[in-house]
Write a protein that holds these residues in place. Structure first.
Motif, PDB file in Angstrom:
ATOM      1  N   GLY A   5      -9.708   5.227 -13.356  1.00 30.38           N
ATOM      2  CA  GLY A   5      -9.932   3.874 -13.052  1.00 30.38           C
ATOM      3  C   GLY A   5      -8.954   3.171 -13.780  1.00 30.38           C
ATOM      4  N   ASN A   6      -9.270   1.908 -13.804  1.00 31.87           N
ATOM      5  CA  ASN A   6      -8.312   0.950 -14.610  1.00 31.87           C
ATOM      6  C   ASN A   6      -8.989  -0.065 -15.583  1.00 31.87           C
ATOM      7  N   VAL A   7      -8.453  -0.969 -15.935  1.00 28.37           N
ATOM      8  CA  VAL A   7      -8.941  -1.855 -17.093  1.00 28.37           C
ATOM      9  C   VAL A   7     -10.263  -2.467 -16.360  1.00 28.37           C
ATOM     10  N   HIS A   8     -10.195  -2.915 -15.222  1.00 23.51           N
ATOM     11  CA  HIS A   8     -11.446  -3.672 -14.938  1.00 23.51           C
ATOM     12  C   HIS A   8     -12.386  -2.710 -14.398  1.00 23.51           C
ATOM     13  N   SER A   9     -12.168  -1.406 -14.246  1.00 20.29           N
ATOM     14  CA  SER A   9     -13.471  -0.739 -14.113  1.00 20.29           C
ATOM     15  C   SER A   9     -13.972   0.048 -15.514  1.00 20.29           C
ATOM     16  N   PRO A  42     -16.603  -9.675  -9.550  1.00 12.21           N
ATOM     17  CA  PRO A  42     -16.432  -8.709  -8.733  1.00 12.21           C
ATOM     18  C   PRO A  42     -17.724  -7.577  -9.111  1.00 12.21           C
ATOM     19  N   SER A  43     -17.736  -6.579  -8.260  1.00  8.08           N
ATOM     20  CA  SER A  43     -18.906  -5.713  -8.519  1.00  8.08           C
ATOM     21  C   SER A  43     -18.616  -5.004  -9.798  1.00  8.08           C
ATOM     22  N   GLY A  87     -15.955  -1.757 -10.608  1.00 15.58           N
ATOM     23  CA  GLY A  87     -14.602  -1.896 -10.761  1.00 15.58           C
ATOM     24  C   GLY A  87     -13.618  -2.379  -9.621  1.00 15.58           C
ATOM     25  N   PHE A  88     -12.435  -2.789  -9.642  1.00 19.04           N
ATOM     26  CA  PHE A  88     -11.796  -3.372  -8.482  1.00 19.04           C
ATOM     27  C   PHE A  88     -10.100  -3.249  -8.843  1.00 19.04           C
ATOM     28  N   ARG A  89      -9.476  -3.322  -7.883  1.00 22.39           N
ATOM     29  CA  ARG A  89      -7.898  -2.977  -8.058  1.00 22.39           C
ATOM     30  C   ARG A  89      -7.412  -4.224  -7.060  1.00 22.39           C
ATOM     31  N   THR A  90      -6.201  -4.730  -7.575  1.00 25.96           N
ATOM     32  CA  THR A  90      -5.317  -5.752  -6.680  1.00 25.96           C
ATOM     33  C   THR A  90      -4.926  -5.046  -5.728  1.00 25.96           C
ATOM     34  N   ALA A 116     -12.041   2.069 -17.633  1.00 23.35           N
ATOM     35  CA  ALA A 116     -11.616   3.443 -17.721  1.00 23.35           C
ATOM     36  C   ALA A 116     -11.041   3.665 -19.253  1.00 23.35           C
TER      37      ALA A 116
END
Lengths: 163, 658
Positions: free
Chosen positions: B297-301, B269-270, B273-276, B303
């Protein structure tokens, strides 16, 4: 908080059959930053959930064998919103692996590479996985491919949305 | 004779053996059976060919011309010419198909005859066709024609004859065609008229046993294009959707609107970042979507992870992390090795990363390029460089040490504000010990000398003073005073955190408790600079502060100064404080025990001194004495030993300020 908290050493005085539990963010921080040369396994979940219990059983049984390669801790996911939000933990139990403060990822064949979700099919799966993490990390790889065969990997679906 | 001879040498039709010699045994031989099967099949097709004309009656033309259709059909089964003769294998007879009423009439006649029937029966018996019956799957009846059927056949022929003759008669009555019509038909067509499209050959759709439809033209009866297996190509207008199709279409639309993408590890995905949003799994409990703050942010973004974030003030105030650290690392806070071959980690102080863009170095020795020796040399050089860099940093830090603070006091105890102590005092029951928790790490930051720098000011809280005054019958004051307490470098007496906490704790006590203390005689052990004793003396009737002889000068000075300040505040009668020398373990009858209250702050630090300490305490105390001790958690062993000792002689309760 009673005085004797200092006396309760986490490693020796507690009953050796139980998994060690971390209760808040500082403890988790401390453990992540100070575990040296061992894979750190943090299980986020709730102790009452049945899949969590299965996973805990597996972890408990293998803890001794893996003691030179890994350290295993257990965390209630509701206790630490900081970590739950950071790791985007929506399904429990979720197990996250670290090595020397680096978060390890693995391609299990599931939508999420950053954590292992669900219980392990056998003890040997867990042992293999930790060994692969250990080897990869000692050679400098933060991402590895999973040694667990796809039929033993619990499947799930996630719907994402951009932040 | 010849007949007899013929009778003697009869040979089997199929295996050509002499029948007389063998009899019917030979019917069971393999050769006979195989040949027989072959023969019978051939005969069957033969007879079938002739029987065809039973069902499909085609009349031979009166002029002797047989219709081409009949011939073509017949030739499919068996090629015959006009004057055909047919050989019947069973009867050993040739039949001539002359030009009679119908085609193949003679053959059919023969097949229907009784003689043929008999021959079939005898052949059946002799050749033993019954033995091979299962493999043949043919009935005897198929080899001849029944009489009824034959009669029917004749009648049908006659009918057809009549019909033909009638037709011919009709044709003669038809008038000649009009000449105009002929001319119009022959003329070329006008240009306006479009050609009539001939309809495509329409074959029937054939359905086989399992229901699969096939059509040789490739088109349906309705005109739709068809593939094998019944797959029909249909225009969009004609497509009839099921309800689930519509549902799926709607779901897809909604997903596109909301920007939801079903997660797959392979599709990235972009990058922002994204979240579930929603998660499901078998046997897996879902916690629900995570709610992130707007800037988080989180892991995927990508942060900053929480364990690398700097600690906030709130977090510092809690103690559990440090307690945990001490417990986890062992009793003396084992120092961690920051550099190690194989998995190097550059750590800063307190385990926090040294720099923002922190990444541990994995396997510093085993690089891809160069020989191992070179890599190792490089690695060691780098390590040496890092060590020197660290030393330089430390020196700089020391130079820029921040300006005057309470030097020996940890930062936390600076923040011990009275409110927090008040809250905790609710949990205290019958109090014997006040415990204090400070961290080793904070203390070790400051050098030894810096600890004993200045005069430490202790602010007596106004409320406390007022309470004391009210107890002693003096009207409340408008302002409070500051106690200035000296520290001494030579005799290593400074204000330890424990005494600070203890004095603040005293200041927090309610009036009731202060009344209890009002008329009590009090003694302080291990006074040091004397702070806690001084504060206590504000409440009690008589106070004696004791310590080793080395410390006495300082103690005298502090007691005098502060005593005078207190006397100003509370009146000369209200304060009675002295200082005296006391070695633990010595005879202490000079102090005239027993005392009502005994205080000690930070006296539990040395295991060797325990016996003496306990002995002194026992000497000085009577059955009703209360002892207050505040101690700092430094070594676990020390505490354990101390409590073991204490247990034998005293009853104790525990409490804590955190």
């Amino acid at each position: 908080m009673s005085f004797l908290r200092g006396d309760q050493t986490i490693g020796t005085h507690q009953m050796s059959g139980l998994l060690r539990r971390l209760r808040n963010k500082e403890e988790i921080d401390h453990v992540i930053l100070n575990t040296e040369d061992k894979v750190l396994v943090l299980r986020f979940g709730e102790a009452n959930d049945i899949t969590c219990m299965r996973l805990d059983e597996t972890l408990r049984k293998t803890e001794g064998e893996l003691s030179k390669m890994a350290e295993i801790f257990v965390i209630e996911a509701t206790d630490v919103p900081d970590y739950t939000n950071y790791f985007d933990i929506t399904l429990i139990p979720a197990t996250i692996f670290f090595f020397n403060t680096v978060h390890l990822k693995c391609d299990y064949g599931t939508p999420d590479n950053t954590k292992w979700i669900g219980a392990f099919h056998t003890k040997q799966d867990l042992i293999d996985l930790i060994e692969c993490f250990y080897r990869g990390a000692m050679r400098g790889k933060p991402i590895i491919t999973s040694p667990i065969i796809p039929s033993h990997v619990p499947q799930y679906t996630l719907l994402y949305m951009d932040i | 004779m010849s007949e007899k001879k013929q009778a003697q040498w009869r040979f089997c039709r199929s295996c050509k053996r002499n029948l007389e010699q063998r009899g019917n045994e030979h019917n069971y031989t393999k050769k006979h059976k195989d040949n027989l099967i072959q023969k019978m099949n051939q005969i069957f097709t033969d007879v079938k060919g002739q029987k065809y004309f039973l069902n499909h009656i085609t009349l031979s033309a009166t002029n002797g011309e047989t219709s081409s259709v009949a011939l073509s059909n017949a030739s499919a089964l068996k090629p015959t010419s006009e004057d055909t003769s047919w050989y019947c294998f069973i009867c050993d007879v040739t039949v001539h198909n002359e030009k009679t009423n119908a085609v193949g009439f003679e053959a059919i006649k023969h097949l229907a005859s009784k003689s043929h029937h008999k021959q079939v029966d005898s052949f059946w018996y002799e050749a033993g066709v019954g033995i091979v019956h299962n493999q043949l799957k043919l009935n005897k009846q198929k080899f001849y024609i029944k009489e009824d059927r034959f009669q029917q056949f004749i009648i049908e022929i006659k009918k057809k004859r009549k019909e033909e003759e009638e037709k011919k008669e009709e044709e003669k009555d038809v008038p000649p065609i009009d000449e105009k019509i002929i001319a119009a038909a022959l003329a070329p067509p006008p240009e306006d008229i479009q050609e009539i499209q001939k309809p495509a050959k329409a074959y029937e759709t054939v359905y086989n046993a399992s229901g699969i439809a096939q059509n040789g033209t490739g088109f349906n009866e309705e005109g739709n294009r068809v593939w094998g297996g019944g797959i029909v190509k249909v225009k969009r207008d004609m497509w009839l959707s099921w309800p689930i199709d519509e549902l799926e279409d709607e779901l897809d639309k909604r997903k596109v609107e909301l920007g939801i993408v079903v997660g797959k590890a392979s599709e990235t995905p972009s990058s922002s970042g994204f979240r579930t949003v929603h998660a499901t799994g078998e046997n897996l409990k879902s916690l629900g979507a995570r709610v992130l703050a707007p800037g988080e942010g989180n892991v995927h973004s990508g942060a900053v992870p929480p364990w690398l974030k700097s600690k906030s003030d709130l977090q510092r105030a809690t103690n559990s992390g440090k307690m945990f650290a001490i417990a986890h690392n062992g009793r003396r806070g084992r120092a961690l090795k920051p550099q190690k071959l194989g998995a190097e980690l550059v750590r800063g102080e307190n385990g926090v990363a040294a720099s923002k863009n922190f990444l541990p170095k994995f396997g510093g020795v085993w690089q891809l390029n160069g020989s191992r020796g070179d890599n190792r040399r490089d690695f060691l050089e780098n390590r040496a460089v890092q060590v020197t860099e660290k030393k330089e940093e430390k020196e700089e830090e020391e130079k820029n040490f921040p300006a005057p603070m309470m030097s020996n006091v940890s930062e936390r105890s600076l923040r011990i504000n009275l409110q927090s102590i008040i809250k905790l005092s609710k949990y205290l029951l019958s109090l014997r010990f006040v415990t204090l928790i400070t961290s080793m790490a904070d203390r070790n930051k400051r050098s030894y000398k810096e600890r004993f720098r200045d005069i430490v000011d202790f602010q007596l809280p106004l409320e406390f003073i007022n309470r004391c005054r009210s107890i002693k019958g003096v009207s409340p004051a408008s302002h409070s005073a500051i106690l200035a307490i000296e520290q001494d470098t030579e005799s290593a007496s400074c204000i330890w955190d424990a005494s600070l906490v203890m004095s603040s704790w005293f200041c927090q006590q309610d009036e009731e408790i202060l009344r209890q203390w009002k008329n009590s005689r009090c003694l302080e052990i291990g006074s040091g600079c004397g702070l806690s004793g001084i504060v206590m003396s504000a409440t009690c009737a008589e106070m004696i502060a004791t310590d080793l002889g080395e410390v006495m000068p300082i103690l005298h000075r502090n007691v005098d100064k502060s005593g005078s300040i207190l006397k100003e505040l509370l009146g000369a009668d209200g304060v009675n404080i002295k200082s005296q020398e006391l070695f633990w373990g010595n005879d202490c009858s000079a102090l005239s025990p027993p005392f009502d209250i005994i205080i000690g702050s930070d006296i539990v630090y040395e295991i060797q001194a325990f016996d003496l300490l306990v002995k002194t305490l026992r000497d000085l105390s009577g059955p009703d004495t209360i002892i207050y001790i505040s101690l700092e958690h430094r070594w676990k062993d020390v505490e354990r030993f101390f409590f073991a000792e204490i247990d034998q002689h005293f009853v104790y309760d525990l409490t804590s300020t955190r």
